[in-house]
Design an enzyme around this catalytic site. Structure first.
Site, PDB file in Angstrom:
ATOM      1  CG  HIS A  67      -0.469   0.068   2.538  1.00 53.52           C
ATOM      2  ND1 HIS A  67      -0.248   1.254   3.185  1.00 53.52           N
ATOM      3  CD2 HIS A  67      -0.127  -0.909   3.416  1.00 53.52           C
ATOM      4  CE1 HIS A  67       0.200   1.005   4.410  1.00 53.52           C
ATOM      5  NE2 HIS A  67       0.295  -0.297   4.580  1.00 53.52           N
ATOM      6  CG  ASP A 184       2.797   0.447   7.675  1.00 53.53           C
ATOM      7  OD1 ASP A 184       2.378  -0.071   6.638  1.00 53.53           O
ATOM      8  OD2 ASP A 184       2.101   0.612   8.695  1.00 53.53           O
ATOM      9  CD  GLU A 216      -2.912  -1.514   5.416  1.00 54.27           C
ATOM     10  OE1 GLU A 216      -2.918  -2.511   6.148  1.00 54.27           O
ATOM     11  OE2 GLU A 216      -2.548  -0.387   5.824  1.00 54.27           O
ATOM     12  CD  GLU A 217      -1.522   2.662   7.454  1.00 55.71           C
ATOM     13  OE1 GLU A 217      -2.146   2.220   8.433  1.00 55.71           O
ATOM     14  OE2 GLU A 217      -0.313   2.466   7.281  1.00 55.71           O
ATOM     15  CG  ASP A 237       1.585  -3.775   5.153  1.00 59.24           C
ATOM     16  OD1 ASP A 237       2.444  -2.933   5.460  1.00 59.24           O
ATOM     17  OD2 ASP A 237       0.368  -3.546   5.179  1.00 59.24           O
ATOM     18  CG  HIS A 317       1.184   2.995  12.505  1.00 58.21           C
ATOM     19  ND1 HIS A 317      -0.135   2.715  12.707  1.00 58.21           N
ATOM     20  CD2 HIS A 317       1.466   2.537  11.259  1.00 58.21           C
ATOM     21  CE1 HIS A 317      -0.643   2.105  11.644  1.00 58.21           C
ATOM     22  NE2 HIS A 317       0.326   1.984  10.743  1.00 58.21           N
TER      23      HIS A 317
END
Ligand code: ZN
Length: 340
Positions: A67, A184, A216-217, A237, A317
């Site tokens: 992604h 990510d 995706e998130e 991922d 994140h």
């Protein structure tokens, strides 16, 4: 292999330089379409965002996914002091966003710089600096323009709903570490682009597609009907790194189960066999807080096998870190798995 690893990191760095929070990914998609075109791979943008590429090959279809959307925020309120309260786009954390530089992208195409700061951020002034909880209500964007009122900020063209993009702070060390927000999952997109250049040099015995998703998130990146001949999804991922897990930034992670449930045993078994055969350094880990595009595609009703792998990424994140070894081992595993 070194050449492909270098290429993957180069592609990652180029993509990281383009802001692409979930919902504002068109520029990143144009970049990806150009990259596929440079490899003579036919690719198209999906209606909801994301890019689907057909790399050719004979036999059963496999869809590789990564992604390009990232965390970020939106302007939620223009405050009386001219600063901005923001609403996080999914998993952005206030605790690791404080003092981060950001870009504010207005609807009329202007970009302003700013910084996410604690409200009343001067330690010499604020009695509660240490004990104040960091949330998106106690943080605000201080815009790098001479504004001190809502009217002045509005005059800059800034409005509710504008995207706010944290600076990724991409850095590659001499020792091979790659540090940046949004590894990510842009590191995996870089890996897939490098893999695409390999696929173009071979005659794969499976029909290989790549899907670079854009939602995706927020959980529904790959919630669409996959091409008809696809019987398997392999999501690339970030691999989780942390207490209780065996993956590091130097290994490729194979995930038998995330917080939504197990991946297809047949796929996990074949991935482990390919890792063993290729000598890729790998880890098998269960991810405690994780959902993937493969899970989203299956939940959307696709009758396919599905798996998840990725390079180990620490501090996910947040200000994330991986290493070129993790990239190399992911590529090694993909080459072996696809018979390239
Ligand atoms: Zn991800």
């Amino acid at each position: 292999m070194q050449w492909y690893t270098d290429l993957a990191i180069e592609e990652t760095i180029s993509l990281l330089a383009i802001d692409s929070p979930t919902g504002d990914t068109a520029e990143a998609e144009s970049h990806l379409l150009a990259r596929f075109e440079s490899l003579s791979v036919s690719a198209r943008r999906l209606c909801k965002g994301g890019v689907l590429a057909d790399l050719g090959g004979e036999g059963e279809g496999i869809l590789l996914m990564a992604h390009t959307d990232t965390l970020g925020a939106m302007v939620a309120e223009i405050k009386e002091n001219g600063r901005l309260r923001v609403s996080p786009l999914n998993g952005l954390e206030a605790n690791n966003s404080e003092t981060e530089n950001v870009r504010i992208r207005t609807r009329d195409g202007r970009t302003y710089e700013g910084t996410l700061q604690l409200c009343n951020a001067s330690v010499h002034v604020n009695d509660d600096y240490k004990k104040c909880e960091r949330t998106f209500s106690t943080l605000e964007v201080v815009i790098d323009m001479p504004t001190s009122s809502a009217a002045e900020t509005e005059a800059l063209g800034i409005r509710t709903g504008d995207f706010v993009c944290p600076e990724p702070r991409t850095r590659v060390t001499e020792s091979g570490y790659v540090k940046s927000r949004f590894l990510d999952d842009k590191l995996s997109v870089g890996i897939l682009l490098s893999l695409a250049s390999r696929i173009r040099e071979t005659a794969p015995n499976r029909h290989i597609y790549m899907l670079i998703t854009a939602f995706e998130e927020v959980g529904h990146g790959a919630s669409f009907m996959v091409p008809g001949d696809v019987k398997e999804l392999l999501c690339v991922d970030m691999g989780c790194v942390g207490d209780g897990l065996s993956c590091t930034e130097h290994t490729v992670s194979i995930c038998p189960k995330d917080s939504h449930g197990p991946y297809s045993k047949e796929v996990v078994d074949a991935l482990v066999a390919a890792a063993e055969a290729s000598g890729a350094r790998y880890a098998l880990d269960i991810y405690p807080h994780y959902g993937s595009d493969a899970g989203a595609a299956v939940a959307a009703g696709n009758d396919v096998r599905f798996g998840l792998i990725g390079p180990g990424v620490y501090a996910s994140h947040g200000y994330e870190r991986s290493h070129r070894d993790g990239v190399e081992n992911t590529l090694k595993l993909l080459f072996a798995y696809l018979g390239l």
